[in-house]
Design a protein around this motif. Structure first.
Motif, PDB file in Angstrom:
ATOM      1  N   LEU A  73      12.475 -16.771   0.808  1.00 25.68           N
ATOM      2  CA  LEU A  73      13.172 -16.419  -0.219  1.00 25.68           C
ATOM      3  C   LEU A  73      12.648 -15.005  -1.786  1.00 25.68           C
ATOM      4  O   LEU A  73      12.575 -14.671  -1.623  1.00 25.68           O
ATOM      5  CB  LEU A  73      13.718 -17.982  -1.611  1.00 25.68           C
ATOM      6  N   GLN A  77      13.408 -11.643  -2.441  1.00 25.07           N
ATOM      7  CA  GLN A  77      13.679 -11.207  -3.547  1.00 25.07           C
ATOM      8  C   GLN A  77      12.098  -9.635  -3.748  1.00 25.07           C
ATOM      9  O   GLN A  77      12.737  -8.701  -4.318  1.00 25.07           O
ATOM     10  CB  GLN A  77      12.191 -11.683  -4.504  1.00 25.07           C
ATOM     11  N   ALA A 131      17.466 -11.419  -2.881  1.00 25.93           N
ATOM     12  CA  ALA A 131      17.375 -12.456  -3.945  1.00 25.93           C
ATOM     13  C   ALA A 131      16.737 -12.552  -5.396  1.00 25.93           C
ATOM     14  O   ALA A 131      15.782 -11.933  -5.775  1.00 25.93           O
ATOM     15  CB  ALA A 131      16.933 -13.801  -3.009  1.00 25.93           C
ATOM     16  N   GLU A 132      17.107 -13.738  -5.847  1.00 27.24           N
ATOM     17  CA  GLU A 132      17.375 -13.461  -7.107  1.00 27.24           C
ATOM     18  C   GLU A 132      16.910 -14.937  -8.019  1.00 27.24           C
ATOM     19  O   GLU A 132      17.672 -15.672  -6.739  1.00 27.24           O
ATOM     20  CB  GLU A 132      17.723 -12.707  -7.713  1.00 27.24           C
ATOM     21  N   PRO A 133      15.808 -15.715  -8.527  1.00 20.32           N
ATOM     22  CA  PRO A 133      15.807 -16.605  -8.981  1.00 20.32           C
ATOM     23  C   PRO A 133      17.232 -16.596  -9.862  1.00 20.32           C
ATOM     24  O   PRO A 133      17.964 -15.805 -10.734  1.00 20.32           O
ATOM     25  CB  PRO A 133      14.940 -17.247  -9.410  1.00 20.32           C
ATOM     26  N   TRP A 149      18.619 -19.660  -6.211  1.00 24.17           N
ATOM     27  CA  TRP A 149      18.465 -19.031  -5.996  1.00 24.17           C
ATOM     28  C   TRP A 149      19.439 -17.897  -5.548  1.00 24.17           C
ATOM     29  O   TRP A 149      20.665 -18.773  -4.849  1.00 24.17           O
ATOM     30  CB  TRP A 149      17.341 -18.487  -4.977  1.00 24.17           C
TER      31      TRP A 149
END
Length: 278
Positions: free
Chosen positions: A253, A257, A262-264, A269
């Motif tokens: 992850l 990112q 990907a992003e929190p 996520w």
């Protein structure tokens, strides 16, 4: 993955694994260590070099001393995880040998007597900085095509990449670096020797790429936590290994990112594409 197996080794005994190289397997068998940590005794011009003294175990230290007759020219460390580093202090105290390891130790309590750099030489071997499993991980390459691959490439299992010390992007780069070398024999930190290693390394890399793409695809369906991804993607994993699987997922992850994929999102996520569309 076509992992290798071997019978449980005789404990406390040094056995030859290649010309001029013997191995003693430490008594720290487990789900993360297979039969135990491989301690290598390497015949070098200056005498016997010990690579990875192993865990803090008095019996294992005694086995090293008996196999070397107490004459150790140097102690090398592939990385500073406790199952490789633990016995170093006791072995150094008993032999007076200097310690050699990567110049930026991941363990603030340990600093080598002789710091090593990527591309440097020690005991006739080239030092290859191969971060991923650990930030201070070194492989040691002999001119005859034998490489001590430690926990970067193991024959019995893939490596755990656990942030912050572990870095999945670095692990990918380090796999590609070793793959490009086409060495004839790898001697890992756990498990049996690995010959004709290139196809195996390629499969390790392909496996990680497939896993990462599965994670990226799952993120497109909505926000998920690393634990939920483990439930989805590692359904056959032994319960005791779920924590390691979760650390690998987290490393993937973070790599996604850094690549803008990907992003929190809340406690989980989400795909950066979905986040942007929302």
């Amino acid at each position: 993955m076509p992992y290798l197996t071997e019978p449980e080794p005789e404990r406390g005994r040094a056995t030859t694994v290649a010309p001029g190289i013997r191995r003693i397997v430490a008594p720290n068998a487990g789900l993360m260590t297979y039969h135990g940590t491989n301690t290598y005794l390497i015949e070098a011009g200056e005498g016997v070099v010990v690579l990875d003294p192993g865990p803090d175990d008095a019996g294992h230290v005694q086995a090293i001393l008996e196999a070397t007759e107490g004459c150790v020219a140097a102690i090398l460390l592939s990385h500073s995880h406790s199952d490789h580093l633990g016995a170093l202090a006791a072995l150094k105290a008993r032999t007076g040998a200097r310690t050699f390891a990567f110049h930026r130790s991941a363990d603030p309590a340990f600093q080598p007597d002789v710091p090593l750099e990527d591309g440097g030489m020690v005991a006739g071997m080239a030092c290859l900085h191969t971060p991923g499993h650990a930030s201070d991980h070194l492989c040691f390459a002999r001119p005859d095509g034998v490489v001590f691959s430690a926990d970067h490439v193991m024959s019995w299992s893939s490596s755990v990449v656990s942030p912050p010390g572990g870095d999945m992007a670095a692990y990918f780069r380090s796999l590609r670096r070793l793959l490009a070398r086409r060495d004839r024999l790898l001697l890992p930190g756990h498990g049996p020797p690995l010959s004709d290693a290139a196809p195996y390394i390629q499969e390790l890399l392909d496996y990680r790429i497939r896993r990462e793409e599965a994670i990226a695809e799952a993120l497109r369906d909505g926000a998920v936590t690393p634990r939920e991804l483990v439930d989805k993607l590692y359904s056959q994993t032994h319960p005791w290994l779920r924590q390691a699987a979760e650390r690998n997922v987290t490393a993937h992850l973070l790599k996604l990112q850094a690549e803008g994929r990907a992003e929190p999102s809340g406690k989980g996520w989400i795909s950066a594409e979905r986040q942007g569309a929302g």
